[in-house]
Motif scaffolding. Structure first.
Motif, PDB file in Angstrom:
ATOM      1  N   ILE A   9       7.314 -24.420   7.422  1.00 29.76           N
ATOM      2  CA  ILE A   9       5.959 -24.129   7.905  1.00 29.76           C
ATOM      3  C   ILE A   9       5.089 -23.653   6.754  1.00 29.76           C
ATOM      4  N   PHE A  10       5.636 -22.796   5.906  1.00 26.92           N
ATOM      5  CA  PHE A  10       4.890 -22.313   4.740  1.00 26.92           C
ATOM      6  C   PHE A  10       4.537 -23.476   3.804  1.00 26.92           C
ATOM      7  N   ARG A  11       5.513 -24.349   3.513  1.00 24.75           N
ATOM      8  CA  ARG A  11       5.253 -25.519   2.656  1.00 24.75           C
ATOM      9  C   ARG A  11       4.200 -26.417   3.271  1.00 24.75           C
ATOM     10  N   PHE A  12       4.287 -26.656   4.564  1.00 22.28           N
ATOM     11  CA  PHE A  12       3.302 -27.492   5.243  1.00 22.28           C
ATOM     12  C   PHE A  12       1.915 -26.855   5.169  1.00 22.28           C
ATOM     13  N   LEU A  15       0.540 -27.339   1.751  1.00 18.79           N
ATOM     14  CA  LEU A  15       0.166 -28.741   1.607  1.00 18.79           C
ATOM     15  C   LEU A  15      -1.201 -28.998   2.239  1.00 18.79           C
ATOM     16  N   VAL A  16      -1.408 -28.480   3.421  1.00 20.50           N
ATOM     17  CA  VAL A  16      -2.698 -28.640   4.102  1.00 20.50           C
ATOM     18  C   VAL A  16      -3.806 -27.963   3.293  1.00 20.50           C
ATOM     19  N   ILE A  17      -3.552 -26.783   2.780  1.00 21.06           N
ATOM     20  CA  ILE A  17      -4.561 -26.065   1.976  1.00 21.06           C
ATOM     21  C   ILE A  17      -4.912 -26.871   0.728  1.00 21.06           C
ATOM     22  N   ALA A  18      -3.911 -27.426   0.050  1.00 24.29           N
ATOM     23  CA  ALA A  18      -4.164 -28.222  -1.149  1.00 24.29           C
ATOM     24  C   ALA A  18      -4.991 -29.467  -0.816  1.00 24.29           C
ATOM     25  N   LEU A  19      -4.677 -30.107   0.290  1.00 23.79           N
ATOM     26  CA  LEU A  19      -5.453 -31.291   0.703  1.00 23.79           C
ATOM     27  C   LEU A  19      -6.887 -30.917   1.076  1.00 23.79           C
ATOM     28  N   ILE A  71      -4.031 -30.164 -11.018  1.00 25.55           N
ATOM     29  CA  ILE A  71      -3.294 -28.993 -10.536  1.00 25.55           C
ATOM     30  C   ILE A  71      -2.967 -29.138  -9.052  1.00 25.55           C
ATOM     31  N   LEU A  72      -3.956 -29.530  -8.257  1.00 24.35           N
ATOM     32  CA  LEU A  72      -3.718 -29.699  -6.824  1.00 24.35           C
ATOM     33  C   LEU A  72      -2.731 -30.841  -6.562  1.00 24.35           C
ATOM     34  N   SER A  73      -2.837 -31.899  -7.327  1.00 20.09           N
ATOM     35  CA  SER A  73      -1.923 -33.036  -7.161  1.00 20.09           C
ATOM     36  C   SER A  73      -0.491 -32.651  -7.520  1.00 20.09           C
ATOM     37  N   LEU A  74      -0.321 -31.908  -8.599  1.00 26.82           N
ATOM     38  CA  LEU A  74       1.022 -31.458  -8.981  1.00 26.82           C
ATOM     39  C   LEU A  74       1.609 -30.525  -7.927  1.00 26.82           C
ATOM     40  N   LEU A  75       0.768 -29.680  -7.352  1.00 22.06           N
ATOM     41  CA  LEU A  75       1.224 -28.806  -6.268  1.00 22.06           C
ATOM     42  C   LEU A  75       1.665 -29.638  -5.061  1.00 22.06           C
ATOM     43  N   ILE A  76       0.875 -30.628  -4.710  1.00 20.22           N
ATOM     44  CA  ILE A  76       1.223 -31.495  -3.577  1.00 20.22           C
ATOM     45  C   ILE A  76       2.528 -32.239  -3.852  1.00 20.22           C
ATOM     46  N   LEU A  77       2.655 -32.773  -5.059  1.00 20.09           N
ATOM     47  CA  LEU A  77       3.886 -33.484  -5.404  1.00 20.09           C
ATOM     48  C   LEU A  77       5.102 -32.549  -5.344  1.00 20.09           C
ATOM     49  N   TYR A  78       4.934 -31.331  -5.810  1.00 21.09           N
ATOM     50  CA  TYR A  78       6.042 -30.383  -5.760  1.00 21.09           C
ATOM     51  C   TYR A  78       6.404 -30.039  -4.314  1.00 21.09           C
ATOM     52  N   LEU A  79       5.376 -29.832  -3.488  1.00 20.37           N
ATOM     53  CA  LEU A  79       5.637 -29.497  -2.085  1.00 20.37           C
ATOM     54  C   LEU A  79       6.308 -30.652  -1.342  1.00 20.37           C
ATOM     55  N   LEU A  80       5.978 -31.867  -1.715  1.00 22.91           N
ATOM     56  CA  LEU A  80       6.565 -33.025  -1.053  1.00 22.91           C
ATOM     57  C   LEU A  80       7.984 -33.321  -1.519  1.00 22.91           C
ATOM     58  N   PHE A  81       8.212 -33.226  -2.839  1.00 22.46           N
ATOM     59  CA  PHE A  81       9.482 -33.685  -3.391  1.00 22.46           C
ATOM     60  C   PHE A  81      10.391 -32.570  -3.900  1.00 22.46           C
ATOM     61  N   ARG A  82       9.844 -31.426  -4.211  1.00 20.97           N
ATOM     62  CA  ARG A  82      10.604 -30.282  -4.741  1.00 20.97           C
ATOM     63  C   ARG A  82      11.536 -30.690  -5.880  1.00 20.97           C
ATOM     64  N   ASP A  83      10.980 -31.412  -6.828  1.00 18.53           N
ATOM     65  CA  ASP A  83      11.763 -31.916  -7.954  1.00 18.53           C
ATOM     66  C   ASP A  83      10.977 -31.646  -9.243  1.00 18.53           C
ATOM     67  N   LYS A  84      11.534 -30.810 -10.100  1.00 20.32           N
ATOM     68  CA  LYS A  84      10.842 -30.431 -11.332  1.00 20.32           C
ATOM     69  C   LYS A  84      10.707 -31.601 -12.304  1.00 20.32           C
ATOM     70  N   LYS A  85      11.638 -32.544 -12.254  1.00 22.36           N
ATOM     71  CA  LYS A  85      11.535 -33.723 -13.118  1.00 22.36           C
ATOM     72  C   LYS A  85      10.311 -34.557 -12.751  1.00 22.36           C
ATOM     73  N   ILE A  86      10.047 -34.661 -11.470  1.00 24.60           N
ATOM     74  CA  ILE A  86       8.860 -35.399 -11.017  1.00 24.60           C
ATOM     75  C   ILE A  86       7.599 -34.693 -11.489  1.00 24.60           C
ATOM     76  N   ILE A  87       7.581 -33.386 -11.416  1.00 24.76           N
ATOM     77  CA  ILE A  87       6.405 -32.620 -11.842  1.00 24.76           C
ATOM     78  C   ILE A  87       6.203 -32.766 -13.348  1.00 24.76           C
ATOM     79  N   PHE A  88       7.279 -32.698 -14.112  1.00 24.38           N
ATOM     80  CA  PHE A  88       7.161 -32.864 -15.561  1.00 24.38           C
ATOM     81  C   PHE A  88       6.640 -34.260 -15.913  1.00 24.38           C
TER      82      PHE A  88
END
Length: 148
Positions: A9-12, A15-19, A71-88
């Motif tokens: 719920i927190f992640r969702f 995600l909504v706030i970032a969007l 910054i917002l896109s990286l946050l969204i990507l992290y919230l969706l995938f939770r993968d630091k390699k993707i963020i890097f």
């Protein structure tokens, strides 16, 4: 499973706030950023002369807007995938694309008195809109599905 529910719920919610922040950037773009091309490209611009602009202010406005979207896109990507390699990887791609696109944008503006407005429009569009996010989400999702 139930213990994970508050985290989801927190992640969702994040995600909504970032969007919503991305939407607010678009709504208030006239007030937040210096960009004389906003009105120019809303009209029939093909036979018009480029508006006068301050190159430094325009550059700083584009950097600020691109940075917010990044910054917002990286946050969204992290919230969706939770993968630091993707963020890097995404961070490196965002910075690389920015350098290439900002160079092309100012080259097109300075190179001729009557630049190709369509190319200028699309280069500028990639700089001021979160289009890379729209490209990265399905690409990373597809990559994750292949690995399973």
């Amino acid at each position: 499973m139930i213990k994970e529910l508050p985290k989801q719920i927190f992640r969702f919610g994040l995600l909504v706030i970032a969007l919503v922040c991305i939407v607010l950037i678009r709504i208030y773009e006239d007030f937040l950023f210096y960009d004389p091309f906003l009105d120019f490209f809303k009209r029939d611009y093909q036979n018009q002369v480029l508006p006068d602009f301050n190159s430094l202010q325009l550059f700083l406005g584009i950097v600020f807007r691109y940075g917010l979207h990044m910054i917002l896109s990286l946050l969204i990507l992290y919230l969706l995938f939770r993968d630091k390699k993707i963020i890097f990887l995404s961070s490196v791609l965002y910075l690389l694309f920015f350098l290439v696109l900002i160079g092309c944008f100012f080259f097109l503006l300075q190179a001729s008195k009557q630049p190709n407005y369509l190319i200028l429009f699309y280069v500028r569009r990639f700089l001021i809109q979160p289009l890379f996010l729209v490209l990265f989400i399905p690409a990373f999702y597809y990559q994750k599905m292949i690995k399973k």
